[in-house]
Design a protein around this motif. Structure first.
Motif, PDB file in Angstrom:
ATOM      1  N   SER A   1       5.855   4.293  -8.000  1.00 61.97           N
ATOM      2  CA  SER A   1       5.356   3.663  -6.779  1.00 61.97           C
ATOM      3  C   SER A   1       6.496   3.375  -5.811  1.00 61.97           C
ATOM      4  N   LEU A   2       7.639   2.944  -6.334  1.00 59.40           N
ATOM      5  CA  LEU A   2       8.793   2.667  -5.477  1.00 59.40           C
ATOM      6  C   LEU A   2       9.294   3.917  -4.777  1.00 59.40           C
ATOM      7  N   LEU A   3       9.281   5.047  -5.481  1.00 64.44           N
ATOM      8  CA  LEU A   3       9.718   6.296  -4.861  1.00 64.44           C
ATOM      9  C   LEU A   3       8.859   6.618  -3.637  1.00 64.44           C
ATOM     10  N   VAL A   4       7.561   6.364  -3.745  1.00 65.98           N
ATOM     11  CA  VAL A   4       6.661   6.600  -2.626  1.00 65.98           C
ATOM     12  C   VAL A   4       6.957   5.632  -1.486  1.00 65.98           C
ATOM     13  N   LEU A   5       7.073   4.351  -1.797  1.00 63.84           N
ATOM     14  CA  LEU A   5       7.280   3.339  -0.764  1.00 63.84           C
ATOM     15  C   LEU A   5       8.618   3.515  -0.066  1.00 63.84           C
ATOM     16  N   GLU A   6       9.637   3.873  -0.819  1.00 63.04           N
ATOM     17  CA  GLU A   6      10.949   4.126  -0.209  1.00 63.04           C
ATOM     18  C   GLU A   6      10.866   5.276   0.777  1.00 63.04           C
ATOM     19  N   ALA A   7      10.171   6.346   0.393  1.00 63.13           N
ATOM     20  CA  ALA A   7      10.030   7.492   1.280  1.00 63.13           C
ATOM     21  C   ALA A   7       9.245   7.124   2.537  1.00 63.13           C
ATOM     22  N   LEU A   8       8.187   6.354   2.388  1.00 58.97           N
ATOM     23  CA  LEU A   8       7.381   5.950   3.538  1.00 58.97           C
ATOM     24  C   LEU A   8       8.179   5.055   4.483  1.00 58.97           C
ATOM     25  N   ALA A   9       9.020   4.188   3.923  1.00 59.48           N
ATOM     26  CA  ALA A   9       9.806   3.272   4.754  1.00 59.48           C
ATOM     27  C   ALA A   9      10.789   4.007   5.644  1.00 59.48           C
ATOM     28  N   GLY A  10      11.210   5.188   5.239  1.00 59.23           N
ATOM     29  CA  GLY A  10      12.088   5.972   6.096  1.00 59.23           C
ATOM     30  C   GLY A  10      11.414   6.371   7.387  1.00 59.23           C
ATOM     31  N   GLY A  11      10.063   6.436   7.382  1.00 67.54           N
ATOM     32  CA  GLY A  11       9.326   6.748   8.596  1.00 67.54           C
ATOM     33  C   GLY A  11       8.918   5.520   9.374  1.00 67.54           C
ATOM     34  N   CYS A  12       8.419   4.501   8.670  1.00 65.77           N
ATOM     35  CA  CYS A  12       7.996   3.253   9.321  1.00 65.77           C
ATOM     36  C   CYS A  12       8.004   2.149   8.284  1.00 65.77           C
ATOM     37  N   ALA A  13       8.952   1.250   8.373  1.00 65.66           N
ATOM     38  CA  ALA A  13       9.083   0.185   7.386  1.00 65.66           C
ATOM     39  C   ALA A  13       7.903  -0.777   7.434  1.00 65.66           C
ATOM     40  N   ALA A  14       7.376  -1.047   8.618  1.00 64.06           N
ATOM     41  CA  ALA A  14       6.250  -1.972   8.734  1.00 64.06           C
ATOM     42  C   ALA A  14       5.034  -1.441   7.989  1.00 64.06           C
ATOM     43  N   SER A  15       4.769  -0.139   8.119  1.00 65.39           N
ATOM     44  CA  SER A  15       3.647   0.464   7.400  1.00 65.39           C
ATOM     45  C   SER A  15       3.905   0.443   5.904  1.00 65.39           C
ATOM     46  N   ALA A  16       5.134   0.745   5.508  1.00 70.38           N
ATOM     47  CA  ALA A  16       5.469   0.794   4.082  1.00 70.38           C
ATOM     48  C   ALA A  16       5.344  -0.577   3.433  1.00 70.38           C
ATOM     49  N   ILE A  17       5.792  -1.629   4.115  1.00 70.17           N
ATOM     50  CA  ILE A  17       5.721  -2.948   3.502  1.00 70.17           C
ATOM     51  C   ILE A  17       4.276  -3.392   3.366  1.00 70.17           C
ATOM     52  N   PHE A  18       3.438  -3.022   4.341  1.00 63.50           N
ATOM     53  CA  PHE A  18       2.030  -3.389   4.200  1.00 63.50           C
ATOM     54  C   PHE A  18       1.380  -2.620   3.054  1.00 63.50           C
ATOM     55  N   ILE A  19       1.665  -1.330   2.944  1.00 63.58           N
ATOM     56  CA  ILE A  19       1.121  -0.544   1.836  1.00 63.58           C
ATOM     57  C   ILE A  19       1.584  -1.146   0.512  1.00 63.58           C
ATOM     58  N   GLY A  20       2.834  -1.587   0.454  1.00 65.66           N
ATOM     59  CA  GLY A  20       3.336  -2.221  -0.756  1.00 65.66           C
ATOM     60  C   GLY A  20       2.615  -3.517  -1.080  1.00 65.66           C
ATOM     61  N   LEU A  21       2.369  -4.349  -0.072  1.00 66.61           N
ATOM     62  CA  LEU A  21       1.681  -5.616  -0.296  1.00 66.61           C
ATOM     63  C   LEU A  21       0.223  -5.396  -0.680  1.00 66.61           C
ATOM     64  N   HIS A  22      -0.398  -4.399  -0.090  1.00 60.22           N
ATOM     65  CA  HIS A  22      -1.771  -4.035  -0.485  1.00 60.22           C
ATOM     66  C   HIS A  22      -1.790  -3.649  -1.963  1.00 60.22           C
ATOM     67  N   ASN A  23      -0.837  -2.834  -2.374  1.00 63.01           N
ATOM     68  CA  ASN A  23      -0.766  -2.436  -3.773  1.00 63.01           C
ATOM     69  C   ASN A  23      -0.450  -3.617  -4.686  1.00 63.01           C
ATOM     70  N   LEU A  24       0.358  -4.549  -4.216  1.00 60.81           N
ATOM     71  CA  LEU A  24       0.693  -5.729  -5.011  1.00 60.81           C
ATOM     72  C   LEU A  24      -0.546  -6.609  -5.221  1.00 60.81           C
ATOM     73  N   ALA A  25      -1.328  -6.773  -4.156  1.00 64.25           N
ATOM     74  CA  ALA A  25      -2.573  -7.534  -4.287  1.00 64.25           C
ATOM     75  C   ALA A  25      -3.518  -6.829  -5.255  1.00 64.25           C
ATOM     76  N   LEU A  26      -3.603  -5.513  -5.140  1.00 63.94           N
ATOM     77  CA  LEU A  26      -4.483  -4.744  -6.019  1.00 63.94           C
ATOM     78  C   LEU A  26      -4.004  -4.817  -7.465  1.00 63.94           C
ATOM     79  N   TRP A  27      -2.681  -4.763  -7.688  1.00 64.70           N
ATOM     80  CA  TRP A  27      -2.136  -4.888  -9.042  1.00 64.70           C
ATOM     81  C   TRP A  27      -2.491  -6.252  -9.641  1.00 64.70           C
ATOM     82  N   THR A  28      -2.389  -7.310  -8.838  1.00 63.28           N
ATOM     83  CA  THR A  28      -2.722  -8.650  -9.315  1.00 63.28           C
ATOM     84  C   THR A  28      -4.189  -8.717  -9.717  1.00 63.28           C
ATOM     85  N   LEU A  29      -5.050  -8.161  -8.889  1.00 60.74           N
ATOM     86  CA  LEU A  29      -6.471  -8.121  -9.203  1.00 60.74           C
ATOM     87  C   LEU A  29      -6.721  -7.342 -10.487  1.00 60.74           C
ATOM     88  N   GLU A  30      -6.084  -6.181 -10.622  1.00 66.17           N
ATOM     89  CA  GLU A  30      -6.288  -5.321 -11.782  1.00 66.17           C
ATOM     90  C   GLU A  30      -5.840  -5.995 -13.083  1.00 66.17           C
TER      91      GLU A  30
END
Length: 384
Positions: free
Chosen positions: A69-98
């Motif tokens: 997951s980090l490999l994906v988020l790191e790659a996305l952050a190279g394009g737009c960090a704001a989008s990457a951090i939100f995608i990461g937080l969405h996944n973190l919320a989903l992980w907590t739920l799971e």
């Protein structure tokens, strides 16, 4: 320079880099300038599975380890960090739920979150840490078959743009300061948001305060047994440390890529700057710092995935080192531009501003240093 990433992981990271180049980077400056939250682009990211990285395949997720997951988020952050951090937080919320919700709650919410039919965020506050003993800004008191929640969380990433928030609240009347985590659907009576916060970086990401006033939640929206919030928060914080470190790495990688392009394209006198000896040492230092940070972050992610005893310390160290180095690398990249006729580059400046935000979704520098000191003192020997 990655050791040892197997072929599937390299392919997954490359796929994310292609998405970042095609879907994020061309628009990131405009999003940053206009404060635009790119919901349509997030939907396209969901088609690639990026909003369900940590969710079970049984509920339409990818079920990836933290390293992948980090490999994906790191790659996305190279394009737009704001989008990457939100995608990461969405996944973190989903992980907590799971990992902590009852089966019925997971079955109802997880597939829709993994498919990006709904958006979620974990309620960290960028300047206020989530303490280990449940000392959050929210309180919950029993009311019949549910809870009444009150309080305020400042500067929550994604607030007002999400359909689901994961929050942690102190349990009223509990002398030991116990807390519980709750799934909070948007639109409930008693839920309010503050104005859009002024911010230096991540301007494409809405950040607002969250206010709860006598908000009623059924007991089945509690995640796990009552009073388990602190234990859950520790697991979440470890992953949040890696999330911020990975996004910081991607941001620094983006700044380094812009710097290398600048050195290749700009000529003085009559030859590319990249061929001038004075540029060699600073570029080497930039790349070495990026590689060292990346290896520490990947090491911590592996330890977390393998449930090793020192995983918590490794995650905190990775956030401390990579967060600080990522910001320094971006600032050094600007310095390298300035030596050779740099005037203005919005993309590079955006990376610098975004890098200053990377350490702060779940803690601040002083709190992180205190956390590391406590974890280190609890070890029988230094991190191996």
């Amino acid at each position: 320079m990655d050791y040892p990433l197997d072929h599937p992981r390299r392919l997954r990271a490359e796929d994310a880099r292609v998405f970042a180049r095609q879907e994020l980077a061309p628009h990131a400056d405009d999003w940053d300038r206009d404060g635009h939250f790119p919901i349509k682009t997030l939907a396209r990211a969901a088609e690639r599975g990026y909003l369900g990285l940590l969710a079970s395949p049984e509920r339409d997720g990818q079920g990836l380890p933290m390293l992948d997951s980090l490999l994906v988020l790191e790659a996305l952050a190279g394009g737009c960090a704001a989008s990457a951090i939100f995608i990461g937080l969405h996944n973190l919320a989903l992980w907590t739920l799971e990992n902590f919700a009852e089966p019925a709650l997971k079955a109802h919410w997880s597939p829709r979150l993994a498919r990006s039919e709904l958006l979620a965020s974990y309620c960290f506050s960028p300047t206020v840490p989530v303490p280990a003993q449940g000392e959050t800004g929210l309180s919950a008191r029993r009311d019949g078959e549910g809870y009444r929640l009150d309080g305020c969380l400042e500067r929550v990433c994604g607030a007002g743009a999400c359909d689901v928030l994961i929050v942690q609240a102190r349990l009223a009347g509990n002398d030991d300061g116990a807390s519980s985590s709750f799934l909070l659907p948007a639109g409930l009576d008693g839920l309010g948001y503050g104005a859009e916060a002024a911010k230096t970086g991540w301007r494409a990401l809405p950040i607002r305060s969250v206010r709860l006033e006598n908000l009623y939640l059924p007991a089945d929206h509690r995640l796990g047994a009552e009073g388990q919030g602190a234990r859950q928060a520790q697991a979440v914080i470890q992953r949040a440390h890696l999330l911020e470190a990975g996004v910081g790495l991607g941001t620094a990688h983006g700044a380094l890529a812009l710097t290398l392009r600048h050195l290749r394209e700009r000529r003085q006198p009559g030859r590319p700057l990249a061929g001038l000896e004075p540029t060699h040492s600073p570029v080497s230092d930039l790349y070495a710092g990026l590689c060292a940070s990346r290896q520490l972050v990947h090491l911590a992610a592996r330890r977390l995935d393998e449930h090793q005893p020192q995983a918590a310390l490794a995650c905190a160290l990775a956030a401390r080192f990579a967060g600080a180095r990522s910001r320094a690398l971006c600032e050094e990249a600007v310095g390298l531009h300035q030596r050779y006729g740099y005037l203005a580059d919005h993309s590079l400046e955006r990376h610098v501003r975004d890098s200053a935000m990377a350490l702060g979704i779940d803690t601040d520098a002083a709190a992180l240093e205190t956390e590391i000191a406590g974890l280190f003192q609890a070890q029988e020997e230094p991190l191996e």
